[in-house]
Write a protein that holds these residues in place. Structure first.
Motif, mmCIF file in Angstrom:
data_model
loop_
_atom_site.group_PDB
_atom_site.id
_atom_site.type_symbol
_atom_site.label_atom_id
_atom_site.label_comp_id
_atom_site.label_asym_id
_atom_site.label_seq_id
_atom_site.Cartn_x
_atom_site.Cartn_y
_atom_site.Cartn_z
ATOM 1 N N VAL A 196 0.833 -1.204 0.000
ATOM 2 C CA VAL A 196 0.000 0.000 0.000
ATOM 3 C C VAL A 196 0.866 1.252 0.000
ATOM 4 C CG1 VAL A 196 -1.558 1.364 1.446
ATOM 5 C CG2 VAL A 196 -2.054 -1.046 1.026
ATOM 6 N N ALA A 197 1.902 1.250 0.852
ATOM 7 C CA ALA A 197 2.776 2.419 0.937
ATOM 8 C C ALA A 197 3.496 2.662 -0.385
ATOM 9 C CB ALA A 197 3.797 2.227 2.062
ATOM 10 N N ARG A 198 3.978 1.598 -1.010
ATOM 11 C CA ARG A 198 4.668 1.739 -2.293
ATOM 12 C C ARG A 198 3.716 2.240 -3.379
ATOM 13 N NH1 ARG A 198 9.772 2.896 -2.079
ATOM 14 N NH2 ARG A 198 11.028 1.372 -0.951
ATOM 15 N N SER A 199 2.491 1.729 -3.370
ATOM 16 C CA SER A 199 1.508 2.148 -4.375
ATOM 17 C C SER A 199 1.180 3.624 -4.235
ATOM 18 C CB SER A 199 0.229 1.313 -4.241
ATOM 19 O OG SER A 199 0.495 -0.053 -4.425
ATOM 20 N N MET A 200 1.054 4.090 -2.992
ATOM 21 C CA MET A 200 0.745 5.492 -2.757
ATOM 22 C C MET A 200 1.911 6.385 -3.138
ATOM 23 S SD MET A 200 -1.190 5.158 0.908
ATOM 24 C CE MET A 200 -1.084 6.924 1.146
ATOM 25 N N GLU A 201 3.140 5.901 -2.910
ATOM 26 C CA GLU A 201 4.322 6.728 -3.148
ATOM 27 C C GLU A 201 4.701 6.796 -4.622
ATOM 28 O OE1 GLU A 201 7.252 9.302 -1.735
ATOM 29 O OE2 GLU A 201 5.630 8.334 -0.638
ATOM 30 N N GLN A 202 4.593 5.650 -5.341
ATOM 31 C CA GLN A 202 5.079 5.595 -6.720
ATOM 32 C C GLN A 202 4.038 5.133 -7.724
ATOM 33 O OE1 GLN A 202 9.446 3.953 -5.378
ATOM 34 N NE2 GLN A 202 9.042 4.012 -7.555
ATOM 35 N N GLY A 203 2.814 4.901 -7.289
ATOM 36 C CA GLY A 203 1.766 4.499 -8.207
ATOM 37 C C GLY A 203 1.437 3.020 -8.120
ATOM 38 N N ARG A 204 0.355 2.643 -8.775
ATOM 39 C CA ARG A 204 -0.136 1.277 -8.697
ATOM 40 C C ARG A 204 0.847 0.265 -9.265
ATOM 41 N NH1 ARG A 204 -6.342 2.597 -10.672
ATOM 42 N NH2 ARG A 204 -7.051 3.526 -8.699
ATOM 43 N N LEU A 205 1.534 0.627 -10.348
ATOM 44 C CA LEU A 205 2.487 -0.306 -10.942
ATOM 45 C C LEU A 205 3.588 -0.674 -9.952
ATOM 46 C CD1 LEU A 205 3.443 -1.942 -13.329
ATOM 47 C CD2 LEU A 205 4.607 0.100 -14.216
ATOM 48 N N ALA A 206 4.037 0.291 -9.173
ATOM 49 C CA ALA A 206 5.053 0.015 -8.154
ATOM 50 C C ALA A 206 4.515 -0.968 -7.123
ATOM 51 C CB ALA A 206 5.484 1.311 -7.473
ATOM 52 N N GLY A 207 3.236 -0.836 -6.782
ATOM 53 C CA GLY A 207 2.621 -1.775 -5.849
ATOM 54 C C GLY A 207 2.542 -3.168 -6.434
ATOM 55 N N PHE A 208 2.187 -3.263 -7.733
ATOM 56 C CA PHE A 208 2.114 -4.567 -8.388
ATOM 57 C C PHE A 208 3.492 -5.225 -8.449
ATOM 58 C CE2 PHE A 208 -1.707 -2.766 -10.816
ATOM 59 C CZ PHE A 208 -2.601 -3.303 -9.891
ATOM 60 N N VAL A 209 4.525 -4.440 -8.738
ATOM 61 C CA VAL A 209 5.884 -4.982 -8.814
ATOM 62 C C VAL A 209 6.341 -5.471 -7.444
ATOM 63 C CG1 VAL A 209 8.301 -4.411 -9.276
ATOM 64 C CG2 VAL A 209 6.520 -3.597 -10.819
ATOM 65 N N SER A 210 6.051 -4.705 -6.402
ATOM 66 C CA SER A 210 6.385 -5.127 -5.044
ATOM 67 C C SER A 210 5.642 -6.409 -4.672
ATOM 68 C CB SER A 210 6.034 -4.015 -4.043
ATOM 69 O OG SER A 210 6.762 -2.839 -4.300
ATOM 70 N N ASP A 211 4.376 -6.471 -5.061
ATOM 71 C CA ASP A 211 3.556 -7.661 -4.845
ATOM 72 C C ASP A 211 4.182 -8.877 -5.520
ATOM 73 O OD1 ASP A 211 1.479 -9.451 -4.421
ATOM 74 O OD2 ASP A 211 0.174 -8.576 -5.955
ATOM 75 N N LEU A 212 4.636 -8.702 -6.754
ATOM 76 C CA LEU A 212 5.250 -9.799 -7.499
ATOM 77 C C LEU A 212 6.545 -10.256 -6.835
ATOM 78 C CD1 LEU A 212 5.047 -11.567 -10.011
ATOM 79 C CD2 LEU A 212 6.315 -9.811 -11.271
ATOM 80 N N GLY A 213 7.339 -9.316 -6.347
ATOM 81 C CA GLY A 213 8.571 -9.677 -5.666
ATOM 82 C C GLY A 213 8.313 -10.463 -4.397
ATOM 83 N N ILE A 214 7.337 -10.021 -3.620
ATOM 84 C CA ILE A 214 6.995 -10.689 -2.368
ATOM 85 C C ILE A 214 6.572 -12.133 -2.614
ATOM 86 C CG2 ILE A 214 5.225 -10.771 -0.554
ATOM 87 C CD1 ILE A 214 5.434 -7.685 -0.461
ATOM 88 N N HIS A 215 5.721 -12.341 -3.608
ATOM 89 C CA HIS A 215 5.198 -13.692 -3.821
ATOM 90 C C HIS A 215 6.125 -14.568 -4.654
ATOM 91 C CE1 HIS A 215 1.532 -13.178 -1.604
ATOM 92 N NE2 HIS A 215 1.368 -11.997 -2.168
ATOM 93 N N THR A 216 7.096 -13.983 -5.314
ATOM 94 C CA THR A 216 8.152 -14.806 -5.904
ATOM 95 C C THR A 216 8.976 -15.448 -4.790
ATOM 96 O OG1 THR A 216 8.275 -13.394 -7.872
ATOM 97 C CG2 THR A 216 10.161 -14.831 -7.436
ATOM 98 N N ALA A 217 9.248 -14.694 -3.738
ATOM 99 C CA ALA A 217 9.944 -15.252 -2.574
ATOM 100 C C ALA A 217 9.075 -16.298 -1.883
ATOM 101 C CB ALA A 217 10.316 -14.138 -1.601
ATOM 102 N N THR A 218 7.757 -16.124 -1.933
ATOM 103 C CA THR A 218 6.859 -17.121 -1.356
ATOM 104 C C THR A 218 7.087 -18.482 -1.995
ATOM 105 O OG1 THR A 218 5.140 -15.490 -0.811
ATOM 106 C CG2 THR A 218 4.422 -17.771 -1.070
ATOM 107 N N LEU A 219 7.391 -18.495 -3.302
ATOM 108 C CA LEU A 219 7.636 -19.757 -4.005
ATOM 109 C C LEU A 219 8.840 -20.493 -3.417
ATOM 110 C CD1 LEU A 219 7.043 -18.652 -7.714
ATOM 111 C CD2 LEU A 219 5.429 -19.745 -6.131
ATOM 112 N N VAL A 220 9.849 -19.748 -2.974
ATOM 113 C CA VAL A 220 11.026 -20.366 -2.355
ATOM 114 C C VAL A 220 10.631 -21.031 -1.042
ATOM 115 C CG1 VAL A 220 13.340 -19.964 -1.441
ATOM 116 C CG2 VAL A 220 12.548 -18.673 -3.438
#
Length: 216
Positions: free
Chosen positions: A33-57
């Motif tokens: 949420v903080a990233r999305s507010m600071e840099q836009g929705r795409l930044a939030g989606f990218v952060s989301d993708l990074g978080i759940h890529t680590a979830t796969l590990v």
């Protein structure tokens, strides 16, 4: 090769429990949420993708480690199941009686490239031992030993959880410009969230323990 997955009933229960847990905003959601507010929705989606890529590990580690342990004996399966249920109850009690999580992003976040945002989200989740412990406690509750292929069942449930998390966290990124601002700063929300999520963790742990007791 035969593909073994949990029963339809277990999958349905798993999806319901996973969605309840995922829809309660935690530190990862508040970070998105903080990233999305600071840099836009795409930044939030990218952060989301990074978080759940680590979830796969974490899922891979859980599938390999738990399958070897659970396949060793029925006693080992029961021990892991009850220990996991106890851990979920402990998480709930700690959530209720511990210190409330500090709001993420009270300070102004430094703007980063999308590659850096992905990397940061990945590292934060990868190095979080609570995530690994959560999967070790949560996933075995929905595995059916009689179907065999325990590693495959655990991996299937983990991938399903990661997919659900990617979607739900993505929705938070989408609405971060409106509801996100309230969630990030509301002291009332922080007070309510700890009791709601704590009660859900305790309920899930108790339900898992009772379900295991009925099967024995």
């Amino acid at each position: 090769m035969e593909i073994a997955i949990p029963s339809a009933a277990n999958i349905s229960l798993f999806i319901g429990a996973a969605l309840v847990l995922l829809l309660i905003p935690g530190p990862a959601v508040l970070y998105i949420v903080a990233r999305s507010m600071e840099q836009g929705r795409l930044a939030g989606f990218v952060s989301d993708l990074g978080i759940h890529t680590a979830t796969l590990v974490h899922i891979l580690a859980a599938a390999l480690g738990l399958s070897a342990l659970l396949a060793s004996s029925a006693l080992a399966f029961s021990i892991v199941k009850y220990a996991g249920a106890a851990y979920l109850v402990w998480l709930g009690l700690k959530k209720i009686f511990g210190h409330a999580d500090a709001p993420a992003g009270d300070e102004t976040l430094v703007r980063h490239s999308h590659a850096r945002l992905f990397r940061d989200g990945f590292i934060v989740n990868l190095l979080n031992p609570k995530t690994a412990l959560f999967f070790f406690a949560f996933l075995p509750q929905f595995v059916d030993p009689e179907r065999g292929h325990l590693a495959m069942q655990i991996a299937f449930l983990g991938l399903l959880f990661a997919l659900l998390g990617l979607v739900t966290d993505g929705c938070y990124a989408l609405v971060a410009g409106t509801a996100g601002r309230w969630l990030k700063h509301s002291r009332r929300y922080l007070g309510i969230e700890r009791y709601v999520s704590g009660t859900l963790f305790i309920g899930l742990g108790l339900a898992a323990a009772l379900a295991g007791h009925r099967k024995n």
